[in-house]
Design an enzyme around this catalytic site. Structure first.
Site, PDB file in Angstrom:
ATOM      1  N   HIS A   2      -1.224   0.339  -9.542  1.00  0.00           N
ATOM      2  CA  HIS A   2      -1.897  -0.622  -8.645  1.00  0.00           C
ATOM      3  C   HIS A   2      -2.392  -1.806  -9.473  1.00  0.00           C
ATOM      4  O   HIS A   2      -3.561  -2.191  -9.405  1.00  0.00           O
ATOM      5  CB  HIS A   2      -3.054   0.050  -7.894  1.00  0.00           C
ATOM      6  CG  HIS A   2      -3.432  -0.699  -6.641  1.00  0.00           C
ATOM      7  ND1 HIS A   2      -3.802  -0.089  -5.476  1.00  0.00           N
ATOM      8  CD2 HIS A   2      -3.505  -2.036  -6.374  1.00  0.00           C
ATOM      9  CE1 HIS A   2      -4.078  -0.998  -4.558  1.00  0.00           C
ATOM     10  NE2 HIS A   2      -3.900  -2.196  -5.087  1.00  0.00           N
ATOM     11  N   ARG A  36       0.857  -1.187   0.000  1.00  0.00           N
ATOM     12  CA  ARG A  36       0.000   0.000   0.000  1.00  0.00           C
ATOM     13  C   ARG A  36       0.894   1.238   0.000  1.00  0.00           C
ATOM     14  O   ARG A  36       1.979   1.232   0.602  1.00  0.00           O
ATOM     15  CB  ARG A  36      -0.885   0.040   1.250  1.00  0.00           C
ATOM     16  CG  ARG A  36      -2.032  -0.962   1.235  1.00  0.00           C
ATOM     17  CD  ARG A  36      -3.094  -0.600   0.182  1.00  0.00           C
ATOM     18  NE  ARG A  36      -4.229  -1.489   0.179  1.00  0.00           N
ATOM     19  CZ  ARG A  36      -4.402  -2.519  -0.657  1.00  0.00           C
ATOM     20  NH1 ARG A  36      -3.484  -2.797  -1.561  1.00  0.00           N
ATOM     21  NH2 ARG A  36      -5.486  -3.258  -0.600  1.00  0.00           N
TER      22      ARG A  36
HETATM   23  C1  OXD Z   1      -5.881  -6.136  -2.977  1.00  0.00           C
HETATM   24  C2  OXD Z   1      -5.459  -5.158  -4.004  1.00  0.00           C
HETATM   25  O1  OXD Z   1      -5.741  -5.843  -1.790  1.00  0.00           O
HETATM   26  O2  OXD Z   1      -5.812  -5.340  -5.181  1.00  0.00           O
HETATM   27  O3  OXD Z   1      -6.351  -7.213  -3.358  1.00  0.00           O
HETATM   28  O4  OXD Z   1      -4.775  -4.198  -3.675  1.00  0.00           O
END
Ligand code: OXD
Length: 311
Positions: A274, A226
């Site tokens: 992402h 993240r």
């Molecule tokens: C997840 C993402 O947590 O795609 O699956 O970030």
């Protein structure tokens, strides 16, 4: 009773079809077309869905979050209290992340960014041969599903792998570290740092000026977890000073990364939007249908989120 489905528009139909293929008797309502709120027994939703909105459904008995990470559920308002929440633990998601980590470890290990720069300048030059994989030490932050799978794949390529987790964890062949002292001990021995931690109040900002300075000069960073794990201005400063030689980043805060953010054009940053590992509805749907059945039959659910642990 009906299932409320809510995710980005481009994935909605694939999810509906994957669920119906497994159980054609399901009644799926695609948000915002929820119909009578009293009909909704389960909500299958992702980060775009406002958790506060789920308080509208008086008969809701199950929430399934359509991903591995649960940090969006930990933020206020959070899911309605007392409703069990499951997340996805999916082989395809894990494999996707392992591939992305391997891609970037090998990219840095084999000096690919330097060769790309030489190609752009049309320079024919052989760089000093890289160390063998056995001399490139990998430190993985987070030894959950994703971290353990990447650790095993890297071990199979001959990389020495260390792993850091909140609590002690044993994975064959991986030198384990835990707690704040463990992190301080692992970082100075890490040539490539891979972050696959869950984002919790305890891990937010773990990659900061201090931890980056503990790495050997010229180390690399790979973040597939993240954006909130990284203090972005600290990383930029470490890249600019040469403390960090390169970073592969898939996650940012905020997302989408603003068009004027310095990461976009930074010569030492490789970024993806992402997309390191994307949920494939057909692969993930069986566990969702299984949880809907279990919930109807009053049986225990699988992959429940542990809100105290934060994953
Ligand atoms: C997840 C993402 O947590 O795609 O699956 O970030």
């Amino acid at each position: 009773m009906a299932i409320l489905l809510s995710t980005k528009a481009s994935a909605m139909e694939a999810w509906r079809d994957a669920l119906l293929e497994l159980d054609p008797s399901l009644e799926i309502r695609m948000f915002p077309e929820a119909g009578d709120p009293a009909d909704i027994e389960a909500a299958v939703c992702w980060t775009s869905h406002d958790m506060g909105e789920l308080r509208r459904y008086p008969n809701l008995r199950l929430i399934v979050s359509m991903g591995a990470g649960v940090d969006h559920l930990l933020r206020p308002p959070g899911p309605p209290p007392g409703i069990p929440v499951a997340r996805l633990v999916d082989h395809r998601l894990t494999t996707g992340m392992t591939e992305w980590v391997l891609l970037n470890v090998l990219r840095f290990h084999r000096q690919d960014p330097d060769y790309r720069a030489l190609q752009a300048a049309r320079v024919w030059e052989e760089l000093p041969a890289p160390e063998t994989s056995s001399a490139r030490r990998i430190g993985i932050l987070g030894l959950g599903e994703l971290g353990a799978a990447s650790a095993k794949a890297l071990l199979s390529l001959g990389f020495p792998v260390m792993g850091w987790s909140r609590r002690p964890k044993a994975i064959e062949g991986v030198e384990g570290f835990h707690g704040p002292e463990g992190l301080e001990a692992m970082l100075p021995r890490t040539d490539i740092l891979v972050c696959l931690l869950p984002l919790t109040p305890g891990t937010r900002g773990v990659i900061n000026a201090r931890s980056l300075a503990l790495l050997p000069r010229g180390a690399f960073l790979i973040n597939g977890a993240r954006g909130g794990h990284v203090v972005q201005p600290d990383l930029l400063a470490a890249l600019d000073s040469g403390q960090i030689a390169g970073a592969a980043l898939d996650v940012f805060e905020p997302e989408p990364l603003p068009a004027d953010h310095p990461f976009w054009g930074h010569p030492k940053v490789i970024l993806t939007p992402h997309a390191a590992s994307i949920t494939i509805p057909r692969s993930a749907a069986p566990q969702v249908v299984e949880n809907i059945r279990r919930s109807r039959e009053g049986r225990s659910l699988i992959n429940l989120v542990d809100f105290a642990a934060g994953y």
